[in-house]
Design a protein around this motif. Structure first.
Motif, mmCIF file in Angstrom:
data_model
loop_
_atom_site.group_PDB
_atom_site.id
_atom_site.type_symbol
_atom_site.label_atom_id
_atom_site.label_comp_id
_atom_site.label_asym_id
_atom_site.label_seq_id
_atom_site.Cartn_x
_atom_site.Cartn_y
_atom_site.Cartn_z
ATOM 1 N N SER A 150 -7.513 -4.058 -0.363
ATOM 2 C CA SER A 150 -8.506 -3.472 0.952
ATOM 3 C C SER A 150 -7.299 -2.062 1.250
ATOM 4 C CB SER A 150 -8.520 -4.301 2.308
ATOM 5 O OG SER A 150 -6.565 -5.083 2.825
ATOM 6 N N ASN A 151 -8.013 -1.196 2.824
ATOM 7 C CA ASN A 151 -6.952 -0.597 3.794
ATOM 8 C C ASN A 151 -5.583 -0.666 3.517
ATOM 9 O OD1 ASN A 151 -9.584 1.398 2.712
ATOM 10 N ND2 ASN A 151 -9.373 1.825 5.188
ATOM 11 N N ALA A 152 -5.181 -1.617 4.227
ATOM 12 C CA ALA A 152 -4.219 -2.876 4.415
ATOM 13 C C ALA A 152 -3.589 -2.787 3.472
ATOM 14 C CB ALA A 152 -4.462 -3.549 5.646
ATOM 15 N N ASP A 153 -4.091 -3.038 2.458
ATOM 16 C CA ASP A 153 -3.247 -3.614 0.943
ATOM 17 C C ASP A 153 -3.096 -2.451 0.180
ATOM 18 O OD1 ASP A 153 -3.157 -6.671 1.565
ATOM 19 O OD2 ASP A 153 -5.159 -6.512 0.529
ATOM 20 N N TRP A 154 -4.008 -1.990 0.396
ATOM 21 C CA TRP A 154 -3.490 -0.250 0.058
ATOM 22 C C TRP A 154 -2.467 0.034 0.065
ATOM 23 C CZ3 TRP A 154 -4.674 1.869 -4.702
ATOM 24 C CH2 TRP A 154 -4.400 3.213 -4.998
ATOM 25 N N SER A 155 -2.055 -0.121 1.475
ATOM 26 C CA SER A 155 -0.724 1.169 2.241
ATOM 27 C C SER A 155 -0.027 0.532 2.161
ATOM 28 C CB SER A 155 -2.039 1.357 3.670
ATOM 29 O OG SER A 155 -1.360 -0.274 4.177
ATOM 30 N N ASN A 156 0.561 -1.254 2.470
ATOM 31 C CA ASN A 156 1.719 -1.537 1.770
ATOM 32 C C ASN A 156 2.051 -1.635 0.914
ATOM 33 O OD1 ASN A 156 2.280 -2.384 4.790
ATOM 34 N ND2 ASN A 156 0.921 -3.409 4.497
ATOM 35 N N LEU A 157 1.162 -1.234 -0.701
ATOM 36 C CA LEU A 157 2.274 -1.334 -1.918
ATOM 37 C C LEU A 157 2.725 -0.455 -2.407
ATOM 38 C CD1 LEU A 157 -1.784 -0.842 -3.727
ATOM 39 C CD2 LEU A 157 -0.071 -2.797 -3.268
ATOM 40 N N SER A 158 3.724 -1.439 -3.216
ATOM 41 C CA SER A 158 4.912 -0.830 -4.130
ATOM 42 C C SER A 158 5.335 -1.204 -4.809
ATOM 43 C CB SER A 158 7.075 -1.089 -2.253
ATOM 44 O OG SER A 158 6.462 -2.556 -3.064
ATOM 45 N N ALA A 159 4.206 -1.658 -6.094
ATOM 46 C CA ALA A 159 3.810 -1.520 -7.497
ATOM 47 C C ALA A 159 2.759 -0.917 -7.771
ATOM 48 C CB ALA A 159 3.670 -3.117 -7.291
ATOM 49 N N GLY A 160 2.456 -0.768 -8.757
ATOM 50 C CA GLY A 160 0.970 -0.052 -9.663
ATOM 51 C C GLY A 160 -0.057 -1.004 -9.047
ATOM 52 N N ALA A 161 -0.929 0.190 -9.333
ATOM 53 C CA ALA A 161 -2.190 -0.166 -9.031
ATOM 54 C C ALA A 161 -3.791 0.711 -8.092
ATOM 55 C CB ALA A 161 -2.331 -0.941 -6.965
ATOM 56 N N TYR A 162 -4.632 0.732 -8.836
ATOM 57 C CA TYR A 162 -5.660 2.118 -8.874
ATOM 58 C C TYR A 162 -6.766 1.314 -8.178
ATOM 59 C CZ TYR A 162 -9.076 -0.827 -11.716
ATOM 60 O OH TYR A 162 -10.193 -1.883 -13.021
ATOM 61 N N ALA A 163 -7.017 2.442 -7.968
ATOM 62 C CA ALA A 163 -8.893 2.267 -7.063
ATOM 63 C C ALA A 163 -9.571 3.229 -7.877
ATOM 64 C CB ALA A 163 -8.651 2.838 -5.583
ATOM 65 N N VAL A 164 -11.151 2.862 -7.688
ATOM 66 C CA VAL A 164 -11.780 3.578 -8.044
ATOM 67 C C VAL A 164 -13.388 4.123 -6.574
ATOM 68 C CG1 VAL A 164 -14.794 3.903 -8.844
ATOM 69 C CG2 VAL A 164 -12.894 2.116 -9.770
ATOM 70 N N TYR A 165 -13.029 5.558 -6.508
ATOM 71 C CA TYR A 165 -13.116 6.722 -5.129
ATOM 72 C C TYR A 165 -14.577 5.668 -4.973
ATOM 73 C CZ TYR A 165 -14.056 10.289 -1.829
ATOM 74 O OH TYR A 165 -14.187 10.683 -0.824
ATOM 75 N N ASN A 166 -14.296 4.944 -2.997
ATOM 76 C CA ASN A 166 -15.500 4.137 -2.516
ATOM 77 C C ASN A 166 -15.611 3.143 -2.724
ATOM 78 O OD1 ASN A 166 -15.991 6.398 0.206
ATOM 79 N ND2 ASN A 166 -17.931 7.500 -0.995
ATOM 80 N N ASP A 167 -14.904 2.549 -3.699
ATOM 81 C CA ASP A 167 -14.828 1.066 -3.835
ATOM 82 C C ASP A 167 -16.510 1.441 -5.545
ATOM 83 O OD1 ASP A 167 -12.924 0.049 -3.044
ATOM 84 O OD2 ASP A 167 -13.636 -0.195 -1.636
ATOM 85 N N ASP A 168 -17.255 2.785 -5.733
ATOM 86 C CA ASP A 168 -18.339 2.845 -6.683
ATOM 87 C C ASP A 168 -17.740 2.785 -8.377
ATOM 88 O OD1 ASP A 168 -20.736 3.003 -7.890
ATOM 89 O OD2 ASP A 168 -21.327 4.558 -6.323
#
Length: 224
Positions: free
Chosen positions: A56-74
């Motif tokens: 989620s937006n809140a979780d993404w903003s608190n990350l301090s470990a590796g992650a990826y996203a796809v634009y607009n979750d599409d």
């Protein structure tokens, strides 16, 4: 000029490389470097571990470990633009580039840019031509390098998505300080490629470069 551009394209050397997920990427030789000509879209580290995603937006903003996203979750965006990785994924010791490849450091980005004539014009040579993916006016976009730079946008630190069509951001492996790391970016409105340090929580594109740097053969006479 058109004939010269065609000759330049025909002189480019293309190959391909496959990541741990079986994704096949076109690669291109630019000067003494081999670069991926597509954005990374791998979903696993090289040891097989899953790269975290779906925050989620809140979780993404608190990350301090590796992650990826796809634009607009599409997920269809991943096919064209690849994934958007935070910088913690860039430097994870499990590695995300295909075997034999790595995320470029600042010197490798500078080598690429200098080969293409400097930062003021290299951006245009790195950008995909036309406005199929880039928004108007895509100034200077010729893709004569074969790099095929795309405006993949970003997932910014608050978790929102922005800039698709207008900006393409690419991580380097170099940290600036505890909060920021170096990135390069292309823009629709200029031929310049920019560099600077931005928040590690940003989700940006990744281009990998081959580990082996090609060298020219030097002939040494038998007698001096």
């Amino acid at each position: 000029m058109q004939h010269l551009y065609i000759i330049l394209l025909l002189s480019l050397s293309f190959s391909n490389v496959t990541d741990i997920d079986g994704n096949v990427y076109e690669t291109v030789s630019i000067g003494d470097q081999d670069w991926m000509a597509e954005n990374l879209k791998v979903a696993h580290y090289n040891n097989g571990d899953v790269i975290s995603t779906g925050q989620s937006n809140a979780d993404w903003s608190n990350l301090s470990a590796g992650a990826y996203a796809v634009y607009n979750d599409d997920q269809t965006n991943a096919e064209t633009y690849g994934n958007l990785y935070n910088w913690y994924a860039v430097v994870d010791e499990r590695e995300i580039c295909p075997a034999g490849w790595h995320i470029p450091d600042s010197l490798e980005w500078e080598q690429l840019i200098n080969h293409l004539g400097g930062s003021n014009i290299a951006g245009g040579k790195l950008k995909e031509e036309g406005t199929v993916h880039w928004n108007d006016p895509n100034i200077g976009g010729t893709n004569e390098s074969g790099f095929n730079g795309l405006p993949s946008g970003a997932r910014i630190p608050d978790g929102n998505y922005s800039y698709m069509g207008g900006q393409g951001y690419f991580w380097s492996s170099i940290e600036n300080n505890s909060n920021n790391a170096w990135r390069w970016n292309l823009t629709k409105s200029e031929s310049t490629i920019y560099s600077g340090a931005l928040n590690k929580k940003n989700g940006f594109s990744i281009r990998c470069v081959i580990d082996t740097i090609k060298t020219s053969t030097i002939l040494i006479p038998e007698h001096f």
